[in-house]
Design a protein around this motif. Structure first.
Motif, short mmCIF file in Angstrom:
data_model
loop_
_atom_site.label_atom_id
_atom_site.label_comp_id
_atom_site.label_asym_id
_atom_site.label_seq_id
_atom_site.Cartn_x
_atom_site.Cartn_y
_atom_site.Cartn_z
N ASP A 1 -5.44 -28.26 -62.11
CA ASP A 1 -4.13 -27.76 -62.49
C ASP A 1 -3.00 -28.39 -61.67
O ASP A 1 -1.83 -28.24 -62.01
CB ASP A 1 -4.08 -26.23 -62.36
N LEU B 1 -10.67 -17.65 -61.39
CA LEU B 1 -10.41 -17.00 -60.10
C LEU B 1 -10.61 -15.48 -60.14
O LEU B 1 -11.31 -14.94 -59.28
CB LEU B 1 -9.01 -17.37 -59.60
N SER C 1 2.16 -24.36 -60.11
CA SER C 1 0.71 -24.16 -60.16
C SER C 1 0.21 -23.40 -58.94
O SER C 1 -0.58 -22.46 -59.07
CB SER C 1 0.00 -25.51 -60.27
N VAL C 2 0.67 -23.79 -57.76
CA VAL C 2 0.25 -23.10 -56.53
C VAL C 2 0.75 -21.65 -56.55
O VAL C 2 0.01 -20.73 -56.16
CB VAL C 2 0.74 -23.85 -55.28
N ARG D 1 -5.23 -17.79 -64.41
CA ARG D 1 -6.39 -18.63 -64.09
C ARG D 1 -7.63 -18.02 -64.74
O ARG D 1 -7.89 -16.83 -64.59
CB ARG D 1 -6.62 -18.73 -62.57
N GLU E 1 -10.91 -25.85 -61.53
CA GLU E 1 -9.71 -25.42 -62.26
C GLU E 1 -8.46 -25.50 -61.38
O GLU E 1 -7.42 -26.00 -61.81
CB GLU E 1 -9.88 -23.99 -62.78
N LEU E 2 -8.56 -25.02 -60.14
CA LEU E 2 -7.40 -25.02 -59.25
C LEU E 2 -6.94 -26.45 -58.93
O LEU E 2 -5.74 -26.73 -58.91
CB LEU E 2 -7.70 -24.26 -57.96
N THR F 1 -13.91 -22.39 -60.34
CA THR F 1 -12.60 -22.05 -59.79
C THR F 1 -12.00 -23.23 -59.04
O THR F 1 -10.83 -23.56 -59.23
CB THR F 1 -12.70 -20.82 -58.87
N SER G 1 -2.28 -15.03 -59.17
CA SER G 1 -3.57 -14.64 -59.73
C SER G 1 -4.46 -14.02 -58.67
O SER G 1 -5.11 -12.98 -58.91
CB SER G 1 -4.27 -15.85 -60.37
N GLU H 1 1.24 -19.82 -59.20
CA GLU H 1 0.37 -19.12 -60.15
C GLU H 1 -0.99 -18.79 -59.52
O GLU H 1 -1.54 -17.71 -59.76
CB GLU H 1 0.18 -19.95 -61.41
N ASP H 2 -1.52 -19.73 -58.73
CA ASP H 2 -2.79 -19.47 -58.03
C ASP H 2 -2.66 -18.26 -57.12
O ASP H 2 -3.52 -17.37 -57.11
CB ASP H 2 -3.21 -20.68 -57.18
N ASP I 1 -2.43 -30.31 -66.25
CA ASP I 1 -1.97 -28.93 -66.09
C ASP I 1 -1.49 -28.35 -67.41
O ASP I 1 -1.78 -27.20 -67.72
CB ASP I 1 -0.90 -28.83 -65.00
#
Length: 193
Positions: free
Chosen positions: A69, A24, A145-146, A21, A65-66, A62, A152, A148-149, A75
């Motif tokens: 994505d 973040l 995606s979640v 990300r 972006e979140l 942030t 990160s 990866e969040d 995404d």
């Protein structure tokens, strides 16, 4: 050790998190500096990272972006664009934590540590996202995606709190990406005899 090792490990962790990300890890560094958390100080040329304006701007960036994505197709575009933006964010984050160096040396250290680390993670993330899109028709992408969040966030948090754990964490991260990619990549179809 204060001058090179701990800032290098902190910068390495933030750069790896930036590979997932763009904003973040920068937000977490900004918040830690702004609110004097975890003993985080910034190099004088990067003091703006801890400013109120930076905290507000990075919070907005942030959130955008979140959320973006999680949207199919966007995404994948963010993953490709991230191959440029994430190394830049990593250079800023890594350079900012070299408190005891002159600004030019801190910036060079940020470039050496931040850019290649974020680019490697971002490239792996883009490949993984591509394999997920092909292998699951994009259905798994919001879940990935979640994940990866969360990765990160936790890589950034561990880097800020216990930078000495960053090498172990990065080893586990590389192993996890490799395993996930092998699981999701398309398999060649058997050749007819």
């Amino acid at each position: 050790m204060e001058t090179w090792v701990l800032p290098a490990l902190l910068g390495l962790g933030l750069a790896a998190a930036s590979g997932f990300r763009t904003f973040l890890p920068l937000l977490m560094l900004s918040g830690a500096a702004h609110f004097s958390l975890f003993g985080i100080d910034l190099n004088s040329s990067f003091d703006w990272v801890g400013s109120t304006g930076a905290v507000v701007a990075l919070t907005i960036a942030t959130v955008v972006e979140l959320l973006a994505d999680l949207v199919p197709l966007i995404d994948n575009v963010l993953s490709v664009v991230g191959n440029v933006t994430r190394p830049i964010a990593a250079v800023i984050a890594a350079g900012a934590v070299f408190v005891h160096l002159d600004p030019a040396t801190a910036a060079i250290a940020g470039i050496i540590i931040g850019a290649p680390t974020a680019l490697a993670v971002s490239g792996a993330q883009t490949s993984f996202r591509g394999a997920s899109t092909v292998g699951t028709a994009g259905i798994a992408n919001p879940v990935i995606s979640v994940i990866e969040d969360v990765v990160s966030f936790f890589v950034s948090l561990i880097a800020l709190i216990l930078p000495l754990l960053v090498p172990v964490l990065l080893g586990l991260l590389i192993w996890g990406i490799w395993r996930g990619y092998r699981r999701l990549r398309p398999r060649p179809s058997p050749q007819p005899s």
